[in-house]
Structures are given as structure tokens and as C-alpha cells.
Design a protein around this motif. Structure first.
Motif, mmCIF file in Angstrom:
data_model
loop_
_atom_site.group_PDB
_atom_site.id
_atom_site.type_symbol
_atom_site.label_atom_id
_atom_site.label_comp_id
_atom_site.label_asym_id
_atom_site.label_seq_id
_atom_site.Cartn_x
_atom_site.Cartn_y
_atom_site.Cartn_z
ATOM 1 N N GLN A 1 6.448 -12.994 29.011
ATOM 2 C CA GLN A 1 5.519 -14.101 29.420
ATOM 3 C C GLN A 1 4.115 -13.417 29.711
ATOM 4 O O GLN A 1 3.165 -13.919 29.509
ATOM 5 N N ILE B 1 11.622 -14.418 36.813
ATOM 6 C CA ILE B 1 11.204 -15.551 36.397
ATOM 7 C C ILE B 1 11.789 -16.551 37.576
ATOM 8 O O ILE B 1 12.670 -16.562 37.955
ATOM 9 N N GLU C 1 12.147 -20.469 39.344
ATOM 10 C CA GLU C 1 12.661 -21.684 39.143
ATOM 11 C C GLU C 1 11.538 -22.623 38.659
ATOM 12 O O GLU C 1 11.936 -23.414 37.842
ATOM 13 N N ASP C 2 10.194 -22.279 38.775
ATOM 14 C CA ASP C 2 9.093 -23.021 38.063
ATOM 15 C C ASP C 2 8.921 -22.670 36.841
ATOM 16 O O ASP C 2 7.952 -23.053 35.983
ATOM 17 N N GLY C 3 9.659 -21.585 36.211
ATOM 18 C CA GLY C 3 9.386 -20.863 34.777
ATOM 19 C C GLY C 3 8.365 -20.005 34.661
ATOM 20 O O GLY C 3 8.356 -19.586 33.656
ATOM 21 N N LYS C 4 7.544 -19.620 35.769
ATOM 22 C CA LYS C 4 6.680 -18.586 35.750
ATOM 23 C C LYS C 4 7.242 -17.152 36.116
ATOM 24 O O LYS C 4 8.325 -16.921 36.971
ATOM 25 N N ASN D 1 17.205 -13.854 34.855
ATOM 26 C CA ASN D 1 15.975 -13.927 35.267
ATOM 27 C C ASN D 1 15.870 -13.158 36.732
ATOM 28 O O ASN D 1 14.679 -13.392 37.328
#
Length: 783
Positions: free
Chosen positions: A185, A749, A751-754, A166
Motif C-alpha cells: 500500500q 495493516i 483494522e481500518d485497512g490502512k 497483517n
């Protein structure tokens, strides 16, 4: 009312007569120089039409329409359907015909009757106005140089780049310089929804010659970047909040006073024996130092070098201070930090060595030193107190590294001064504008390849090499190195041997040089290039037929026998590709999944001329390394140089002046090529037009490519971050920036997945003022 109408017609007649005479006079000059006869004939007809309008003669109307028809035939025969080439060739004559047609009710035949009624004159005039509106409207549309076929790019490697996780851990995301991320994403379907997630201000405005050209790093839960003053800052990549900052407190010197840049930092983990120590951030300064920081705390690593710093001026001699400085991200890999440095160009002979050095990442110990004077013979560091030989070609970009083989690759420049070759050392000629492969642990040279022979025009190779494992139809894979050059040539080499994978041809070039100059009779040309086609008279451009004529005259009056026409003291020599590129330090990106190389370029012609230094002093020319006059002390001549521009402040050659290009490496064919950037924020004589006309402007920085089918770019002269479709080059989204940008976007990416896309915007390149400058770090994400 009749008096006003007759006065207007009289004025129109006089104006057209005078403009026609101007065009004809310039046309005579062009013909004498061996150029096109069209402008002479067109000027005579235009002048005659003006005289006819003044005399109220009906033949003026027929002459104007005949001139329009002739101009259209000439324009299409000379440049085909190239929209931007057609504009200055046709629009003036449409306007002339419109004016004469509007005057038609006052033009009389033999019976003293109007040649056209007001109604017919109005209808014809409306048709001409409609054509002008159509042309003007079309100016706001993108006119690709190469249209995409519409076929979706085939996926060759579905798992490409997944090993990078990431993060964005190096200047080019990885040590291979690929600038490719496997994230999907953000993709072609939803990129239109991209919004600003956070903005951070560094506090260092890009003023007084400083420029933001940095690509940040992101590793784990921290982002790292540097300012032009070499301050290193750590941020939270999800919120943009500052974690720590470190200021190395640079010394301002004569060399860096107006040239402060930091294009990136390096991240490295220490050896297994030092697992109890945090990773390090390695960075450089514009006053010639290398330093190491604890990546978690931002504190100096006291065990590195001399209490955290290494003086890179050591071993370079007395001329290095104020002349040698660092602007690019170092390479840090496998326990070694590898750096080169930048030298002032064109001021004098006797500049410091361009030695490339490798240091232990933990201790800062000097491990090896490669210098062109020794080349493959020896990379052992010189004993303390000894000076590396002066005037060797330097390396001022960022190196690439193949972790599987332990080989690093770096590009070189040329021995300064740039424009006089009479004093070049044999080893400088051998290694100028080259790619050099060395063992990272030892600095031992394995091979080198020259991209130019006896460089006369500052064509130093500055972009990071791109390493790629290129698949063939038979299933085999060739490890290649892709090197972009200022010449617009793209060399693809087998990185094991340095031999070309894409064919390279050595073509003859002009050798009509000044006494004492050394020039090569041939130069290497790759089968893949962008914007490198030699200019010809019909490529000259302008906002109107008049400045286009001016540019054609200037072109015919210059020395130009193609690329590498040597400079002279007698007349100006055209330099194209220009010494800014082609491809500059920003580099390119490779869509590893599809095998598509995506690159942005600069297309700006310059001119140069040798001048006696006493003559330059007499007329008040101020010497500098980057300006329009350089002394080149120690050589017989100074050099005068500038952009090839029209009096209106626009380039004298056809658009685009910068583009984005996608190339299929398997075939060498261009998939698409589109102009990059509008004239909206690009000042012409200090005034920004404010129009979203996508002419294609010079670009800086580099692209970011993602598996989501997108290419992000913000190195245009207008203030936008753009997302292009990898399949077509079509712009899918743009976000307005507070000021222009010069670096390359990066993505990760959090740590909030975004997925985030981050750019640093400090202002467009070399504006010459402190206006429209910034210090913005901006992250984008989907809502």
C-alpha cells in the motif's frame, strides 16, 4: 585604503608562513614514523609562499599554484575519486592559492611591477572561489560507495511473508528475524505523501542513561511495546490510544543505574489445551526477572512462575545481583520462552554464568539450561541451590526459531573481561562469539559455529540471526542462517549443519601479545563483509589537511598489524572494526521476495592500551564497564580505551561512519551502498552543526523492508525517519522526528485497512546528557 591592503597582505604572508611551518614540522614527524613525505614538502612550499607574500615576491604566486597542482596530483593518486577523501587533501591548498592570488597585485617582479593586474587576479580568484563553492555544494549530495546498476531486483518469491498476515508478531516480525512485510500500500510511488497518523507519549523519558531501543509488536487489534523502565503498554494500533499498561517496578542496581533498555516484548498463544486462556505477553526486566501478562487485560498471569514472575538470578550466584540483567526481547514459540542475559563487561573476573534457559510459557517451569561449560553434553537444569559455572559466554540478544524443525538459534558473546584472554576457560574459547543451534523443547545442542577465535575486543555477536530459505539456480533451496557480527563479517550457514554456504577463509593474524595472553593465530573471514577492510595510512581523514596530518601521525604511532593486533602496555593499539560494530544488536533485514540482504552498519575505530591499575588511580581515571577505563579486576591489567578522533572532534578515518548496504545473497555482490545520516544533529564538542551534509554517521537499530520496494530506517544520529528505494538505495522520503531514534521501524495493516509504519523515538544513542530526549511513539500512514 593602501595601508589596509598592505597590512592584510602582510598578515596573510605571516599566517601562511606559520601554517606552512606547522605542516612541515608535523610532516617531519610523520616521515620519522615511516609515513608519507607529502606533508613535509607541502609545508615547506606553503611556508615559502607565505614568506614570499610577506616579501612581496612574484614567485610566491607561482609557488602557490604549483603547490595546488602537486596536491591535486597527490590526492587523486592516493585516493582516486573518493569525494570525502579528496576534500581535506585539496580544500586547504585551494584556499592557500586563493589567498596568494588575491595578493598578486601587490607581488612585484624584477621591474617592480605587479605580477598580475587586479582584473586577472580577480578572474583567477573567482575560478578558485567557484571550485570551493562546487566542493561545498557537493557536500550536500549523497556519495554512494557502491552505485546501483539501475536494474530492477528480480522477484524470486512473489508470496513471501504472506503467512504473517497483517501483523507484526515478533521482534523481527516473525521468529525468523526477517523484518520483511509483504505490504505494498505504501510504495515507491506514493511514499512521498506519508504523514503522521498519530503520536503517543509513554510518560517515561529516556534520561539518566535510559534509551528507547524498542520495536513494538502488533497482533490483531492491539500494539504492544515496553519502555526503558520495563513498563509494558498496549495501544490501539489505529488511533494510538492506550488500552492498558503494566509496571513491574524495577529495582535500580549498580549495573542498571545508567543502563536501562527494553528492546521488545514477546507475544505467545498458549497450548491447545488452554484455548480458554488469552494469549500472553512475555517480557523481562533490567533487574533480572521474567514475567507474563494477559495480552487482553495486561494483568499478571498468577499461574506463571511465582505469581507472575521468575527470578532469573536464581542459580547464578552472589555476583549476579547488580551485574546480570536483560535488555532484549525474549523468544516465545511453541510453548517455550527462551532467554539469555547481559553481564557487566570489564569490571572483574568471576562474573555470573551466561546460561541460556528455556521455560514453559504457561507455567514458567524451567525446562532446560544450556551452558557453555557443558555445551552439547547436557542441557538438564541444575538442581535447585546449585550454581551454574561462572564466566561462561552469555547470550544477550534475541534468538531466532525455525518452526518447521523445532530448532532455535542464538548468538553468544565472550568471557569477560573483554580485553584480557589469559584467564579464559577452554569452553569459553570454544563458544565465544558463536552461533548455537538447540532444540527449543529440550535445549539439546545440535551444532555451533564460531565467528571469532579467542576474542580480545568485545566482538560478542548480538544481532538476531536471520533465517532464510535461499533458492539456487537449479531450483533447489538451502535453509540458511545469516549472522551479522560486530566485525562486519556476514556469515551465511546451512542452518541444518552449521556449515558455511558462503565461503569462510581462516586467515593469519598478529600474535604479538603480552605475556600471559592467549591469542589465536587465525581468524574466520566470510566472503561477504561490510566496512571490514583493514585501515591504512591513506585512510586517515580530517576536516582539514592539518587534522588529517595529526590523524596520520597517530595512526603510524599506534600498534596496527591489521584486525586482532593485540593490546600492549607500551603504546596504543588501533581497534578496527571497533567494538561497537560493524553490526550491533539492531540486526538487518532480508527482502525475501528478491533475496536481497539489507543491513546498516557502524564504522568507528577505537584504540586500547593496557594500564596498571595503580597508575590509572594516580591520574584520576574512574573505572566503569562502558567508559574509557575499566579495571578488569582479577587480571594483570586494567584497560584504557577511546574513540580514534581528531582534536576537532571528528573521526580520524575516512567516511562514511555508517551506511546502508544491499547485498545479493545469490552472488554475494553488493547491489548498492549509501551513507546513512547527516551531521545535522550530531554534536561536535557539544554543538550541532545544523547542516544536512550526508557524511554517513554511526547507526543503531535496524531496517524494515517491504514488498512496496522500500527500506525504512530511523537509527541515524540525525532526527529523521527515511524511506529508501530497495532497487537503488536512493532516499525517496524523510520525516522529521522530534528527537533521534535507535530501534527499528515496524509496519502493519490496521483494522481500518490502512498500512502504518511505526517508530519509537527517545533520543539518539548515548548523547551523555538529558538534552533532546523523548518518549514518542509515532505512526505514519498515507492520507
Amino acid at each position: 585604503m593602501n595601508n589596509v591592503r598592505h597590512l592584510a597582505v602582510t598578515v596573510i604572508g605571516i599566517v601562511l608562513l606559520l601554517l606552512g611551518l606547522v605542516l612541515a614540522a608535523g610532516g617531519v614527524y610523520l616521515v620519522v614514523l615511516g609515513g608519507s613525505w607529502f606533508y613535509l614538502f607541502a609545508g615547506l612550499i606553503m611556508g615559502a609562499c607565505g614568506f614570499g607574500v610577506f616579501q612581496r615576491k612574484r614567485w610566491a604566486l607561482f609557488g602557490a599554484w604549483a603547490l595546488l597542482a602537486i596536491s591535486l596530483i597527490w590526492a587523486f593518486s592516493e585516493v582516486g575519486t573518493d569525494f570525502w577523501q579528496l576534500v581535506p587533501r585539496t580544500i586547504t591548498f585551494i584556499v592557500v592559492t586563493l589567498l596568494v592570488t588575491l595578493c598578486a597585485p601587490t607581488l612585484l617582479n624584477a621591474e617592480n611591477k605587479p605580477v598580475l593586474s587586479c582584473k586577472k587576479s580577480g578572474l583567477l580568484s573567482l575560478a578558485l572561489v567557484a571550485s570551493l563553492v562546487a566542493i561545498f555544494t557537493s557536500m550536500f549530495s549523497v556519495h554512494p560507495e557502491v552505485e546501483a546498476s539501475g536494474e530492477k531486483l528480480p522477484v524470486l518469491n512473489d508470496s513471501a511473508a504472506e503467512s504473517s498476515g497483517n501483523d507484526w508478531a515478533a521482534f523481527g516480525r516473525n521468529s525468523s528475524g526477517q523484518r520483511f512485510a509483504q505490504f505494498t500500500q505504501i510504495n515507491t510511488q506514493n511514499v512521498k505523501d506519508l504523514k503522521v497518523a498519530w503520536t503517543y507519549h509513554t510518560g517515561d523519558l529516556a534520561i539518566n542513561g535510559a534509551e528507547y531501543q524498542v520495536t513494538p509488536l502488533k497482533v490483531g487489534n492491539t500494539m504492544y511495546l515496553c519502555t526503558p523502565l520495563n513498563k509494558v503498554i498496549a495501544l490501539d494500533p489505529v488511533s494510538g490510544k492506550e488500552k492498558w499498561r503494566f509496571d513491574p517496578k524495577i529495582e535500580e542496581t549498580s549495573g542498571n543505574k545508567n543502563w536501562k533498555r527494553c528492546r521488545g516484548v514477546a507475544y505467545t498463544e498458549l497450548s491447545p489445551a488452554e484455548q480458554n486462556k488469552n494469549p500472553r505477553i512475555i517480557s523481562t526486566t533490567v533487574d533480572g526477572r521474567l514475567f507474563s501478562l494477559d495480552a487482553e487485560t495486561g494483568k499478571l498471569d498468577e499461574n506463571f512462575g511465582d505469581r507472575g514472575f521468575i527470578n532469573l538470578l536464581a542459580g547464578l550466584g552472589a555476583t549476579a545481583h547488580g551485574s546480570y540483567y536483560l535488555t532484549s526481547a525474549p523468544l516465545a514459540a511453541d510453548g517455550v520462552v527462551m532467554v539469555g542475559g547481559k553481564l557487566n563487561d570489564n569490571l572483574t573476573t568471576g562474573e555470573a554464568s551466561g546460561v541460556v534457559r528455556g521455560f514453559d510459557a504457561s507455567t514458567g517451569k524451567l525446562l532446560w539450561a544450556w551452558d557453555a561449560s557443558r555445551g552439547a553434553k547436557d542441557s538438564t537444569p541444575l538442581p535447585e541451590g546449585e550454581i551454574y559455572p561462572i564466566e561462561t559466554p552469555n547470550f544477550w540478544g534475541t534468538a531466532a526459531y525455525d518452526a518447521k524443525t523445532g530448532v532455535a538459534y542464538f548468538p553468544t558473546g565472550n568471557q569477560t573481561p573483554d580485553f584480557w584472554t589469559g584467564n579464559r576457560h577452554p569452553y569459553s574459547d570454544e563458544y565465544n562469539d558463536a552461533i548455537v543451534a538447540v532444540e527449543l523443547k529440550t535445549g539439546k545442542e545440535l551444532w555451533h559455529f564460531r565467528t571469532a577465535n579467542q576474542d580480545q575486543f568485545d566482538y560478542d555477536v548480538s544481532s538476531q540471526p536471520i533465517l532464510y530459505d535461499m533458492p539456487a539456480k537449479d531450483g533447489s533451496v538451502t535453509p540458511v542462517l545469516i549472522q551479522l557480527t560486530k566485525r562486519g563479517q556476514i556469515f551465511v550457514l546451512d542452518r541444518r549443519t552449521g556449515k558455511p554456504v558462503i565461503p569462510v577463509e581462516y586467515r593469519p593474524v598478529s600474535t604479538d601479545a603480552m605475556p600471559g595472553m592467549k591469542v589465536s593465530p587465525t581468524q574466520p573471514y566470510s566472503a561477504i563483509s561490510v566496512g571490514a577492510t583493514a585501515l591504512k595510512e591513506s585512510d586517515m581523514w580530517g576536516a582539514s589537511i592539518f587534522d588529517q596530518l595529526y590523524c596520520r601521525i597517530q595512526f603510524k604511532d599506534m600498534r596496527w598489524e591489521g584486525e586482532f593486533t593485540p593490546l600492549s602496555d607500551k603504546k596504543r593499539t588501533l581497534i578496527y572494526p571497533g567494538y561497537y560494530g560493524g553490526f550491533n544488536w539492531g540486526g538487518g533485514a532480508i527482502d525475501v521476495a528478491t533475496g536481497t540482504l539489507i543491513v546498516n552498519d557502524i564504522r568507528m575505530a577505537q584504540w586500547g592500551k593496557f594500564i596498571k591499575r595503580e597508575d590509572a588511580a594516580r591520574i584520576g581515571m574512574k573505572p566503569s564497564t562502558e567508559g574509557e577505563y575499566s579495571e578488569q579486576l582479577g587480571t594483570p591489567w586494567g584497560v584504557e580505551r577511546s574513540m580514534f578522533m581528531s582534536p576537532l572532534g571528528v573521526p580520524c578515518f575516512k567516511p562514511p561512519f555508517g551506511s546502508m548496504t544491499a547485498i545479493d545473497l545469490a552472488t554475494g555482490k553488493t547491489r548498492w551502498q549509501v551513507p546513512m545520516g547527516t551531521i545535522k544533529d550530531a554534536p561536535i564538542h557539544g554543538v550541532a552543526p545544523g547542516l544536512d551534509i550526508p557524511l554517513g554517521m554511526p547507526t543503531m537499530g535496524g531496517p524494515l523492508v517491504t514488498k512496496g520496494g522500500l527500506t525504512f530506517f530511523h537509527g541515524t544520529l540525525d532526527y529523521y525517519l527515511r524511506a529508501l528505494d530497495n532497487n537503488t538505495g536512493k532516499e525517496l522520503w524523510r520525516g522529521r522526528l522530534p528527537v533521534g531514534g535507535q530501534g527499528a521501524p515496524m509496519t502493519y495493516i490496521g483494522e481500518d485497512g490502512k498500512q502504518y509504519v511505526v517508530v519509537v523515538a527517545g533520543g539518539a544513542t548515548r548523547t551523555g546528557t538529558n538534552d533532546n530526549r523523548g518518549d514518542d511513539v509515532i505512526a505514519y500512514a498515507l492520507p
